[in-house]
Every structure is written in structure tokens, then in C-alpha cells.
Design an enzyme around this catalytic site. Sequence first.
Site, PDB file in Angstrom:
ATOM      1  N   HIS A   1       8.577  -5.537  -1.295  1.00  0.00           N
ATOM      2  CA  HIS A   1       7.657  -6.464  -1.957  1.00  0.00           C
ATOM      3  C   HIS A   1       6.890  -5.793  -3.090  1.00  0.00           C
ATOM      4  O   HIS A   1       5.895  -6.331  -3.560  1.00  0.00           O
ATOM      5  CB  HIS A   1       6.676  -7.041  -0.937  1.00  0.00           C
ATOM      6  CG  HIS A   1       7.284  -8.097  -0.083  1.00  0.00           C
ATOM      7  ND1 HIS A   1       6.639  -8.658   0.995  1.00  0.00           N
ATOM      8  CD2 HIS A   1       8.489  -8.712  -0.134  1.00  0.00           C
ATOM      9  CE1 HIS A   1       7.427  -9.564   1.561  1.00  0.00           C
ATOM     10  NE2 HIS A   1       8.544  -9.598   0.902  1.00  0.00           N
TER      11      HIS A   1
ATOM     12  N   ASP B   1       0.860  -1.191   0.000  1.00  0.00           N
ATOM     13  CA  ASP B   1       0.000   0.000   0.000  1.00  0.00           C
ATOM     14  C   ASP B   1       0.900   1.246   0.000  1.00  0.00           C
ATOM     15  O   ASP B   1       2.112   1.134   0.152  1.00  0.00           O
ATOM     16  CB  ASP B   1      -0.948  -0.024   1.229  1.00  0.00           C
ATOM     17  CG  ASP B   1      -0.206   0.047   2.559  1.00  0.00           C
ATOM     18  OD1 ASP B   1      -0.444  -0.802   3.434  1.00  0.00           O
ATOM     19  OD2 ASP B   1       0.640   0.963   2.722  1.00  0.00           O
TER      20      ASP B   1
HETATM   21  P1  NAD Z   1       8.601 -18.099   2.741  1.00  0.00           P
HETATM   22  O1  NAD Z   1       9.056 -19.507   2.713  1.00  0.00           O
HETATM   23  O2  NAD Z   1       9.407 -17.097   3.507  1.00  0.00           O
HETATM   24  O3  NAD Z   1       7.089 -18.034   3.214  1.00  0.00           O
HETATM   25  C1  NAD Z   1       6.849 -18.059   4.603  1.00  0.00           C
HETATM   26  C2  NAD Z   1       5.429 -18.382   4.720  1.00  0.00           C
HETATM   27  O4  NAD Z   1       4.702 -17.986   3.562  1.00  0.00           O
HETATM   28  C3  NAD Z   1       5.253 -19.885   4.809  1.00  0.00           C
HETATM   29  O5  NAD Z   1       5.385 -20.224   6.189  1.00  0.00           O
HETATM   30  C4  NAD Z   1       3.864 -20.022   4.285  1.00  0.00           C
HETATM   31  O6  NAD Z   1       2.948 -19.595   5.244  1.00  0.00           O
HETATM   32  C5  NAD Z   1       3.826 -19.020   3.173  1.00  0.00           C
HETATM   33  N1  NAD Z   1       4.254 -19.609   1.888  1.00  0.00           N
HETATM   34  C6  NAD Z   1       5.275 -19.216   1.109  1.00  0.00           C
HETATM   35  N2  NAD Z   1       5.299 -19.894  -0.032  1.00  0.00           N
HETATM   36  C7  NAD Z   1       4.287 -20.770   0.029  1.00  0.00           C
HETATM   37  C8  NAD Z   1       3.802 -21.753  -0.840  1.00  0.00           C
HETATM   38  N3  NAD Z   1       4.332 -21.938  -2.048  1.00  0.00           N
HETATM   39  N4  NAD Z   1       2.753 -22.501  -0.435  1.00  0.00           N
HETATM   40  C9  NAD Z   1       2.203 -22.281   0.772  1.00  0.00           C
HETATM   41  N5  NAD Z   1       2.614 -21.364   1.644  1.00  0.00           N
HETATM   42  C10 NAD Z   1       3.638 -20.620   1.257  1.00  0.00           C
HETATM   43  O7  NAD Z   1       8.355 -17.547   1.305  1.00  0.00           O
HETATM   44  P2  NAD Z   1       9.119 -18.071   0.033  1.00  0.00           P
HETATM   45  O8  NAD Z   1       8.234 -18.913  -0.775  1.00  0.00           O
HETATM   46  O9  NAD Z   1      10.483 -18.598   0.442  1.00  0.00           O
HETATM   47  O10 NAD Z   1       9.294 -16.714  -0.707  1.00  0.00           O
HETATM   48  C11 NAD Z   1      10.220 -15.867  -0.189  1.00  0.00           C
HETATM   49  C12 NAD Z   1      10.410 -14.861  -1.280  1.00  0.00           C
HETATM   50  O11 NAD Z   1       9.125 -14.436  -1.782  1.00  0.00           O
HETATM   51  C13 NAD Z   1      11.051 -13.672  -0.706  1.00  0.00           C
HETATM   52  O12 NAD Z   1      11.818 -13.097  -1.693  1.00  0.00           O
HETATM   53  C14 NAD Z   1       9.870 -12.779  -0.352  1.00  0.00           C
HETATM   54  O13 NAD Z   1      10.235 -11.423  -0.379  1.00  0.00           O
HETATM   55  C15 NAD Z   1       8.915 -13.071  -1.450  1.00  0.00           C
HETATM   56  N6  NAD Z   1       7.550 -12.934  -0.987  1.00  0.00           N
HETATM   57  C16 NAD Z   1       6.750 -11.953  -1.474  1.00  0.00           C
HETATM   58  C17 NAD Z   1       5.457 -11.895  -1.060  1.00  0.00           C
HETATM   59  C18 NAD Z   1       4.485 -10.869  -1.553  1.00  0.00           C
HETATM   60  O14 NAD Z   1       3.278 -11.143  -1.604  1.00  0.00           O
HETATM   61  N7  NAD Z   1       4.950  -9.702  -1.902  1.00  0.00           N
HETATM   62  C19 NAD Z   1       4.963 -12.770  -0.165  1.00  0.00           C
HETATM   63  C20 NAD Z   1       5.840 -13.695   0.365  1.00  0.00           C
HETATM   64  C21 NAD Z   1       7.127 -13.801  -0.079  1.00  0.00           C
HETATM   65  N1  APR Z   2      -0.764  -3.002  15.445  1.00  0.00           N
HETATM   66  C1  APR Z   2       0.423  -3.679  15.442  1.00  0.00           C
HETATM   67  N2  APR Z   2       0.569  -4.926  14.936  1.00  0.00           N
HETATM   68  C2  APR Z   2      -0.525  -5.502  14.406  1.00  0.00           C
HETATM   69  C3  APR Z   2      -1.790  -4.872  14.377  1.00  0.00           C
HETATM   70  C4  APR Z   2      -1.871  -3.555  14.925  1.00  0.00           C
HETATM   71  N3  APR Z   2      -3.018  -2.877  14.948  1.00  0.00           N
HETATM   72  N4  APR Z   2      -2.679  -5.725  13.811  1.00  0.00           N
HETATM   73  C5  APR Z   2      -1.997  -6.840  13.491  1.00  0.00           C
HETATM   74  N5  APR Z   2      -0.709  -6.725  13.871  1.00  0.00           N
HETATM   75  C6  APR Z   2       0.378  -7.701  13.720  1.00  0.00           C
HETATM   76  C7  APR Z   2      -0.054  -9.136  13.870  1.00  0.00           C
HETATM   77  O1  APR Z   2       0.057  -9.526  15.229  1.00  0.00           O
HETATM   78  C8  APR Z   2       0.954  -9.868  12.991  1.00  0.00           C
HETATM   79  O2  APR Z   2       2.079 -10.236  13.756  1.00  0.00           O
HETATM   80  O3  APR Z   2       0.862  -7.571  12.416  1.00  0.00           O
HETATM   81  C9  APR Z   2       1.374  -8.820  11.955  1.00  0.00           C
HETATM   82  C10 APR Z   2       0.813  -9.098  10.565  1.00  0.00           C
HETATM   83  O4  APR Z   2       1.442 -10.261  10.085  1.00  0.00           O
HETATM   84  P1  APR Z   2       1.099 -10.771   8.619  1.00  0.00           P
HETATM   85  O5  APR Z   2      -0.366 -10.725   8.413  1.00  0.00           O
HETATM   86  O6  APR Z   2       1.826 -12.058   8.430  1.00  0.00           O
HETATM   87  O7  APR Z   2       1.708  -9.652   7.654  1.00  0.00           O
HETATM   88  P2  APR Z   2       3.241  -9.482   7.268  1.00  0.00           P
HETATM   89  O8  APR Z   2       4.126  -9.870   8.413  1.00  0.00           O
HETATM   90  O9  APR Z   2       3.386  -8.127   6.712  1.00  0.00           O
HETATM   91  O10 APR Z   2       3.425 -10.565   6.070  1.00  0.00           O
HETATM   92  C11 APR Z   2       4.703 -10.621   5.464  1.00  0.00           C
HETATM   93  O11 APR Z   2       3.835 -12.112   3.785  1.00  0.00           O
HETATM   94  O12 APR Z   2       2.139 -12.814   2.434  1.00  0.00           O
HETATM   95  C12 APR Z   2       3.263 -12.049   2.495  1.00  0.00           C
HETATM   96  O13 APR Z   2       3.559 -10.266   1.010  1.00  0.00           O
HETATM   97  C13 APR Z   2       2.980 -10.615   2.205  1.00  0.00           C
HETATM   98  O14 APR Z   2       4.450  -8.819   2.782  1.00  0.00           O
HETATM   99  C14 APR Z   2       3.645  -9.859   3.325  1.00  0.00           C
HETATM  100  C15 APR Z   2       4.497 -10.895   3.997  1.00  0.00           C
END
Ligand code: NAD
Ligand code: APR
Length: 241
Positions: free
Chosen positions: A112, A97
Site C-alpha cells: 500500500h 509506516d
Molecule cells: P475494498 O472494497 O477492498 O474496501 C474494503 C473496505 O474498505 C470496505 O468494506 C469499506 O470499509 C472500505 N472502503 C473501500 N472503498 C470505500 C469507499 N469508496 N467508500 C467507503 N468505504 C470504502 O477496497 P477497494 O475500494 O476495492 O480498493 C481496493 C484497492 O484499493 C486495492 O488495490 C487496495 O490495495 C487499495 N487500498 C489501499 C488502501 C490504502 O489506504 N493504502 C486502502 C484500501 C484499499
Molecule cells: N495485536 C494484534 N492484532 C491487533 C492488535 C494487536 N495489538 N490491535 C489490533 N489488532 C487487529 C484488530 O483486531 C484488527 O483485526 O488488527 C486489525 C486491524 O485492522 P484494520 O484496522 O482494518 O487495519 P488493516 O487490516 O491493516 O487495514 C487494511 O485498509 O484502510 C485500509 O490502507 C488501509 O492498509 C489498510 C487496509
Amino acid sequence: MGSFDGVRSVFILTGAGISAESGVETFRDKDGIWSKVRLEDVATPEGFARDPAAVHRFYNARRAALASVRPNPAHHALARLEEALAGRLTLVTQNIDDLHEQAGARDVIHMHGELARSLCGHCGARGDAAGDLSTALVCAACGNAGGLRPDVVWFGEIPYRIEEIAERLVSADLFVSIGTSGAVYPAAGFVAEARSAGIRTLELNLEPSEGSVFFDEARHGPASVLVPAFVAELLASPGLR
Ligand code: NAD
Ligand code: APR
């Protein structure tokens, strides 16, 4: 010794939690995005290759929803901190965002990617995604259709500016993680990298994250309360001004 005395430069990582109180859904909270849609279908290159229209529908809906959300006090506090530190703050977000920018932050590293940007899979050109993206759209740079995708880093892809991020991380005095679950690498590994470089670490999150144990200090509560208080405390530290 004040709690932040001696801190001269700060590295801040934000995640979905900082935007939660602005009305933007997080991913892994209860009823989070990944409890409603399979990330394999909408946040992987394989998912896009399988059904690009479904991926466009997912991101078009999230982009449209952003039109009605506004920054909360946490975003505004970080914009104030960026101005006060004048080049000594690195602000990295996993969020796609633009709430940090809406709050006035000028130098945000979107590791990201950004929902408001498009990427052409054919030629690599990036552009503004003002409205809906679709497979029917023609890339303005290469003239080909069918290649435009959201400029968002998917699972399995490499985040943006990762070398620059690593350099800035180890040159900071304080690493602060705000609103992230610590579930996704490489962002989830930043706290361990900071610790091994002897850098002070602080987590501001609603509840303990997967990485909480690695932080020197963890404060739990809503970002809209914790972040403004942290910024005020930091800016009151004599060494920082
Ligand atoms: P990861 O292994 O760090 O993912 C952690 C969590 O994401 C996992 O525990 C699971 O909950 C979920 N996840 C990831 N890939 C999945 C899959 N194929 N199936 C089910 N669950 C999955 O993530 P990754 O696959 O190693 O990717 C890491 C790379 O992807 C990094 O470069 C990261 O920046 C990028 N990434 C981008 C986004 C995004 O939406 N912008 C989201 C996640 C990762
Ligand atoms: N204030 C502070 N923390 C908060 C609040 C709040 N109001 N509401 C939720 N949280 C915390 C939750 O406790 C949680 O630990 O924010 C965290 C959100 O975690 P995720 O939903 O996993 O989001 P994020 O950590 O940004 O995910 C990482 O995963 O799927 C990908 O691309 C996606 O960039 C994202 C990445």
C-alpha cells in the site's frame, strides 16, 4: 510431528494491528482512523482531486506522528526471522509506516506504499517525503507544482508489486497473517489463494478477523506476545534451519 516440521519457506502479511502496540492507530478498531475521518475524503483519488490540502493535512499529521513511535517486539521478532531464514521469508505489509525497517527488516514489500515517500501525479517520479507535502511543492523531476501526493495506494488503486506477491505466495509452505481485519482486497484474499494452493495458513490477531474462518489455525492475542512466541516455535522446527 512438531507443529511446523517440514516448513521451508514462509509468507507473512502484516496489517495495522502489528503496529498498534507501538502507538500507531489502526483503521477499523474502536476509535480507529475511519471512525474519525471519512476514507472517501482522504484515501481515494477522488478525495485528493476534490481537496488535496485536506489529504496532505491527514498524511502530514500521520507522518509527523511516526517520528515518535518505535518498533515493538513483534516487529523485532520478524526481523530476526528474516535473518534466520536467509531469503526464505517473504514479508508483505499493508502498513505505510517504517516500523519493520526500523526493527531491522531489509526486504519489506509495502503493497500500500509508504508514508515516508512522495509520488508526483504529473510525471510518476517517487522521492523521500522528509517533511510535510503540499500542493505548493515543486517536483524535483519534472519541475511542476501541484502534483505531489503521498506515495500511498488509495481505495480503488492497484497495490504495488501484486504479481510478485502472488508468485511468492504460492511458492511458500506457510502463510501467516498478522494484525489485519481482512476487510480490504486483494490482501484479504491471500488466505483463500494460499488454501487453494494447499498451503498451511495461520492467523495471529487480537481477535477473530473477517477471514478467520479460512485459516487452518488462528491464535488470538496481542502481536507483541503472539509473534515472538510464533517465531521462537518456528525456528525450533528441525526442517527450517
Ligand atoms: P475494498 O472494497 O477492498 O474496501 C474494503 C473496505 O474498505 C470496505 O468494506 C469499506 O470499509 C472500505 N472502503 C473501500 N472503498 C470505500 C469507499 N469508496 N467508500 C467507503 N468505504 C470504502 O477496497 P477497494 O475500494 O476495492 O480498493 C481496493 C484497492 O484499493 C486495492 O488495490 C487496495 O490495495 C487499495 N487500498 C489501499 C488502501 C490504502 O489506504 N493504502 C486502502 C484500501 C484499499
Ligand atoms: N495485536 C494484534 N492484532 C491487533 C492488535 C494487536 N495489538 N490491535 C489490533 N489488532 C487487529 C484488530 O483486531 C484488527 O483485526 O488488527 C486489525 C486491524 O485492522 P484494520 O484496522 O482494518 O487495519 P488493516 O487490516 O491493516 O487495514 C487494511 O485498509 O484502510 C485500509 O490502507 C488501509 O492498509 C489498510 C487496509
